[in-house]
Scaffold this active site. Sequence first.
Site, PDB file in Angstrom:
ATOM      1  N   ARG A  87      67.215 -27.352 -76.358  1.00  0.00           N
ATOM      2  CA  ARG A  87      67.164 -28.798 -76.263  1.00  0.00           C
ATOM      3  C   ARG A  87      65.732 -29.229 -76.594  1.00  0.00           C
ATOM      4  NH1 ARG A  87      68.419 -32.449 -70.986  1.00  0.00           N
ATOM      5  NH2 ARG A  87      68.226 -34.438 -72.028  1.00  0.00           N
ATOM      6  N   HIS A 176      69.094 -39.065 -74.376  1.00  0.00           N
ATOM      7  CA  HIS A 176      70.350 -38.566 -73.783  1.00  0.00           C
ATOM      8  C   HIS A 176      71.413 -38.339 -74.862  1.00  0.00           C
ATOM      9  CE1 HIS A 176      69.339 -40.811 -69.766  1.00  0.00           C
ATOM     10  NE2 HIS A 176      68.950 -39.546 -69.698  1.00  0.00           N
ATOM     11  N   ARG A 235      62.354 -45.754 -62.815  1.00  0.00           N
ATOM     12  CA  ARG A 235      61.828 -46.469 -63.989  1.00  0.00           C
ATOM     13  C   ARG A 235      62.343 -47.902 -64.004  1.00  0.00           C
ATOM     14  NH1 ARG A 235      63.862 -42.303 -68.401  1.00  0.00           N
ATOM     15  NH2 ARG A 235      63.743 -40.563 -66.942  1.00  0.00           N
TER      16      ARG A 235
END
Length: 393
Positions: A87, A176, A235
């Site tokens: 990833r 994502h 966030r």
Amino acid sequence: MKILCVNAGSSSLKFQAYEMPSEKVLISGVFERIGIDGKYSMKINGEKIKKDASLTTHEDAVRILARELISNGIVKDLNEIEAVGHRVVHGGEKYSDSVILDEEVLKTIEELSDLAPLHNPANLIGIRAFMKEIPNAIEVGCFDTAFHQSLLEDKFLYAVPREWYEKYGVRKYGFHGMSHKYVSSRACELLNKNDANIIVCHLGNGGSLSAVSNGKCIDTTMGFTPNAGIIMGSRSGDIDYSMIPYIMNKTGKSITEVDTILNKQSGMLAISGVSSDFRDIEEKLRLNDHYALLSHDMFVSSVLGYLAKYYVELGHVDAICFTAGVGENSDYVRKLIVEKLSPFGIKLDENLNEITRFGKEGIITTSDSLIPCFVIPTNEEVMIARDTYELTN
Ligand code: AMP
């Protein structure tokens, strides 16, 4: 064919070995506290094993992993690991798909570190460690941004001077991606319709929504960085940027300090005053705590704003999907969101909603709901395994 999927962070390394194409998980686990002291845990045949180890570098972790793969009978020889899928957070505009990693790609990932200073360098350390320890395996990079590269100019540009984009790469990238790709493609399978229009709500500690049409992402909530879009655990999500110089003037804090506050001390944590974890806030909800309720109202409102936008942008929606920690587990948050979708003819099935949790996949709306809502546990690892398998074959 045996494939390893890897997600390397600055002090951690998660792994999962697959038998492909059957997608059978052979072993999974995580190395933590690399560079501090070191420990790791693994799951094999449902059994969990925890161990301490001295982990000075990521290479130490990969060496121990190699040993464990052999001693647990996953492979007889490391050469049986034919490919390793990594990833990688940022692929910039260069990668709209996963790629086989060579020195040129590694150089680009390094150059893109400007855009992902916390993540790309850590991903690179992991990749290099595997290249050294398992040199015969083909290494593949799977980018978090790649799935969103299908966004058109009107969706990815900001209304700022064009040279910010042309010279400095300021645009919406979205993140994502592996999760949005997995969940939207799984929804197409459930609907038995390849060209479906899907809205994916990835609601975790970080959160993002995407609008997917015919397998292509047409819009997403995260932006130039993963800080944009909906309210998240810690966030802020979307804000009026002018509060930044205002707060700097008022408090004397530096830009870095304010940036850290917006990243780590904002979102649900700041509104609730409790925690960034929805489970902790839900405890307070039971006591009717004002700020816990307010945090949920604001969170739901921020999700609904994008759901409505994507409904309009897609023109017609075949399914809405919930995934990630909150989306998969909090029937409470899903209920708050789905009940507000009644103007679209969407009807929640309370019983199905309550029982579809903790890794269960399923529909949570009634049979006469105009649009079905699904819970689909995300599986970024299997997406990496699939891309890696496809590329190496
Ligand atoms: P993720 O980033 O996808 O790993 O999601 C992690 C977040 O999911 C946690 O910080 C929690 O806020 C949330 N979460 C996990 N389990 C539950 C649960 N049972 N109920 C509510 N929220 C949960």
